[in-house]
Design an enzyme around this catalytic site. Structure first.
Site, mmCIF file in Angstrom:
data_model
loop_
_atom_site.group_PDB
_atom_site.id
_atom_site.type_symbol
_atom_site.label_atom_id
_atom_site.label_comp_id
_atom_site.label_asym_id
_atom_site.label_seq_id
_atom_site.Cartn_x
_atom_site.Cartn_y
_atom_site.Cartn_z
ATOM 1 N N THR A 27 3.076 1.478 -1.946
ATOM 2 C CA THR A 27 3.111 2.920 -2.226
ATOM 3 C C THR A 27 2.944 3.669 -0.914
ATOM 4 O OG1 THR A 27 0.739 3.248 -2.639
ATOM 5 C CG2 THR A 27 2.087 2.491 -4.500
ATOM 6 N N GLY A 28 3.618 4.817 -0.809
ATOM 7 C CA GLY A 28 3.624 5.502 0.481
ATOM 8 C C GLY A 28 4.281 4.621 1.519
ATOM 9 N N TYR A 77 -11.957 13.815 3.314
ATOM 10 C CA TYR A 77 -11.155 12.595 3.515
ATOM 11 C C TYR A 77 -12.066 11.371 3.632
ATOM 12 C CZ TYR A 77 -7.986 9.288 5.848
ATOM 13 O OH TYR A 77 -7.242 8.183 6.191
ATOM 14 N N GLY A 137 5.140 5.570 8.591
ATOM 15 C CA GLY A 137 3.854 5.111 9.106
ATOM 16 C C GLY A 137 3.497 3.689 8.715
ATOM 17 N N ILE A 138 2.245 3.518 8.314
ATOM 18 C CA ILE A 138 1.698 2.199 8.006
ATOM 19 C C ILE A 138 2.443 1.556 6.836
ATOM 20 C CG2 ILE A 138 -0.362 1.084 7.027
ATOM 21 C CD1 ILE A 138 -2.009 3.193 8.737
ATOM 22 N N GLY A 139 2.760 2.336 5.816
ATOM 23 C CA GLY A 139 3.445 1.797 4.641
ATOM 24 C C GLY A 139 4.835 1.281 4.981
HETATM 25 N N1 NAP Z 1 -2.726 6.767 10.671
HETATM 26 C C1 NAP Z 1 -4.035 6.581 10.739
HETATM 27 O O1 NAP Z 1 -4.645 6.752 11.791
HETATM 28 C C2 NAP Z 1 -4.781 6.119 9.521
HETATM 29 C C3 NAP Z 1 -6.082 5.627 9.697
HETATM 30 C C4 NAP Z 1 -6.792 5.189 8.594
HETATM 31 C C5 NAP Z 1 -6.219 5.228 7.339
HETATM 32 N N2 NAP Z 1 -4.958 5.711 7.187
HETATM 33 C C6 NAP Z 1 -4.398 5.702 5.830
HETATM 34 O O2 NAP Z 1 -3.201 4.960 5.852
HETATM 35 C C7 NAP Z 1 -2.353 5.361 4.765
HETATM 36 C C8 NAP Z 1 -0.969 5.652 5.328
HETATM 37 O O3 NAP Z 1 -1.071 6.739 6.220
HETATM 38 P P1 NAP Z 1 -0.118 6.953 7.478
HETATM 39 O O4 NAP Z 1 -0.976 7.267 8.620
HETATM 40 O O5 NAP Z 1 0.882 5.869 7.559
HETATM 41 O O6 NAP Z 1 0.535 8.354 7.047
HETATM 42 P P2 NAP Z 1 2.022 8.850 6.781
HETATM 43 O O7 NAP Z 1 2.905 8.452 7.876
HETATM 44 O O8 NAP Z 1 1.843 10.305 6.472
HETATM 45 O O9 NAP Z 1 2.450 8.083 5.460
HETATM 46 C C9 NAP Z 1 1.936 8.432 4.210
HETATM 47 C C10 NAP Z 1 2.856 7.874 3.145
HETATM 48 O O10 NAP Z 1 2.300 8.140 1.855
HETATM 49 C C11 NAP Z 1 3.238 8.896 1.098
HETATM 50 N N3 NAP Z 1 2.452 9.716 0.191
HETATM 51 C C12 NAP Z 1 1.510 10.639 0.482
HETATM 52 N N4 NAP Z 1 1.018 11.171 -0.640
HETATM 53 C C13 NAP Z 1 1.656 10.555 -1.683
HETATM 54 C C14 NAP Z 1 1.601 10.650 -3.091
HETATM 55 N N5 NAP Z 1 0.794 11.528 -3.702
HETATM 56 N N6 NAP Z 1 2.394 9.864 -3.842
HETATM 57 C C15 NAP Z 1 3.227 8.963 -3.250
HETATM 58 N N7 NAP Z 1 3.343 8.841 -1.927
HETATM 59 C C16 NAP Z 1 2.563 9.633 -1.151
HETATM 60 C C17 NAP Z 1 4.089 9.604 2.121
HETATM 61 O O11 NAP Z 1 5.358 9.984 1.640
HETATM 62 P P3 NAP Z 1 5.608 11.428 0.947
HETATM 63 O O12 NAP Z 1 4.863 12.439 1.767
HETATM 64 O O13 NAP Z 1 7.087 11.601 0.943
HETATM 65 O O14 NAP Z 1 5.066 11.310 -0.439
HETATM 66 C C18 NAP Z 1 4.229 8.500 3.150
HETATM 67 O O15 NAP Z 1 5.159 7.530 2.708
HETATM 68 C C19 NAP Z 1 -3.040 6.573 4.131
HETATM 69 O O16 NAP Z 1 -3.766 6.151 2.994
HETATM 70 C C20 NAP Z 1 -3.991 7.041 5.235
HETATM 71 O O17 NAP Z 1 -5.090 7.760 4.702
HETATM 72 C C21 NAP Z 1 -4.225 6.153 8.241
#
Ligand code: NAP
Length: 250
Positions: free
Chosen positions: A13-14, A150, A18-20
């Site tokens: 999911t997501g 958060y 990014g990470i996903g």
């Molecule tokens: N990057 C960091 O430094 C970091 C550190 C610790 C944890 N995280 C966690 O890692 C995870 C991925 O984050 P990321 O940094 O890779 O961010 P990202 O690039 O913004 O990716 C987030 C992904 O989640 C999707 N998304 C967000 N809300 C959603 C929803 N309600 N339903 C379905 N899809 C949804 C987004 O697509 P859409 O917007 O199109 O829905 C996107 O695919 C998150 O849980 C974040 O909190 C990130």
């Protein structure tokens, strides 16, 4: 060398950025067919093209009827699911004193409600030896200015895993939390706003806080997710795996 997820059905999911996205790519490289979700159709189409062995489904994880439709599609096509990476989420920054109801609802809906129902609704489909991976954060176990909502939501995610391993006792399904530190993704750099210089400033500051002296790359989180998804981690259950350059340990 044999692939670690050959023939597996995985859901990220997501999984569009990014990470996903990086994890969906690694899962596919290891032989899985990967379902990726996200809310934006254009990003979803790009992600499916990049991942290759993938199916994209537009799903907002906070909308329970959309989760039902997603799982109905996976059930009709494959009858089961082997790997669930409940990764969709994110957050924005507001200090105590300025927190709004909308900020709270958006953060907790995405990171807590979405993760809870993504996992609960998958249970009938999860095969024996399935692996559930939740995305936590170093922010779930340390303080960050203007990021308390958060942080609290990610602490809740980590708490879910502790109790879910008990609720799932006897089903031969593992649940682990992967907690990234600062990782170079659109979700992270957007916290600094649209200006490229400010985004670089944020990355430089975050790198200075990390024992390894740099932020993480999405593929480094993805590689740890492959470990938790595969039989290499067959006796790892309820753990929190920090992938953070050491930041949570100091
Ligand atoms: N990057 C960091 O430094 C970091 C550190 C610790 C944890 N995280 C966690 O890692 C995870 C991925 O984050 P990321 O940094 O890779 O961010 P990202 O690039 O913004 O990716 C987030 C992904 O989640 C999707 N998304 C967000 N809300 C959603 C929803 N309600 N339903 C379905 N899809 C949804 C987004 O697509 P859409 O917007 O199109 O829905 C996107 O695919 C998150 O849980 C974040 O909190 C990130």
């Amino acid at each position: 060398m044999s692939k670690k997820l050959e023939g597996k059905i995985a859901l990220v999911t997501g999984g569009t950025t990014g990470i996903g996205l990086a994890t969906a790519q690694r899962f596919a490289e290891e032989g899985a067919h990967v379902y990726v979700t996200g809310r934006r159709q254009a990003e979803l189409d790009k992600a499916v093209a990049l991942v290759g062995n993938a199916t994209g489904v537009a799903v907002d994880s906070t909308r329970l009827e959309q989760l039902d439709e997603l799982y109905a599609r996976i059930r009709d096509a494959h009858g089961h699911l082997d790997v669930l990476f409940a990764n969709a989420g994110g957050g924005s920054m507001l200090p105590l004193g300025e927190i709004t109801e909308e900020h709270y609802d958006d953060t907790f809906d995405r990171n807590v409600k979405g993760v809870l129902f993504t996992v609960q609704k998958a249970l009938p489909l999860l095969a024996a030896k399935a692996s559930i991976i939740l995305t936590g954060s170093t922010a779930g176990s340390s303080g960050t200015a203007a990021f308390s909502v958060y942080s609290a939501s990610k602490a809740a995610v980590r708490a879910f895993a502790r109790s879910w391993i008990l609720d799932l006792k006897g089903r031969d399904i593992r649940v682990n939390t992967i907690s990234p530190g600062a990782t170079r993704t659109p979700g992270l750099v957007d916290l600094a706003g649209p200006d490229a210089q400010q985004q670089q400033g944020l990355l430089d500051y975050l790198a200075s806080q990390v024992p390894l002296g740099r932020v993480g790359e999405p593929v480094e989180i993805a590689n740890a997710a492959v470990f938790l998804a595969s039989d290499d981690s067959s006796f790892v259950n309820g753990a929190e795996l920090f992938v953070d350059g050491g930041q949570a340990q100091i």
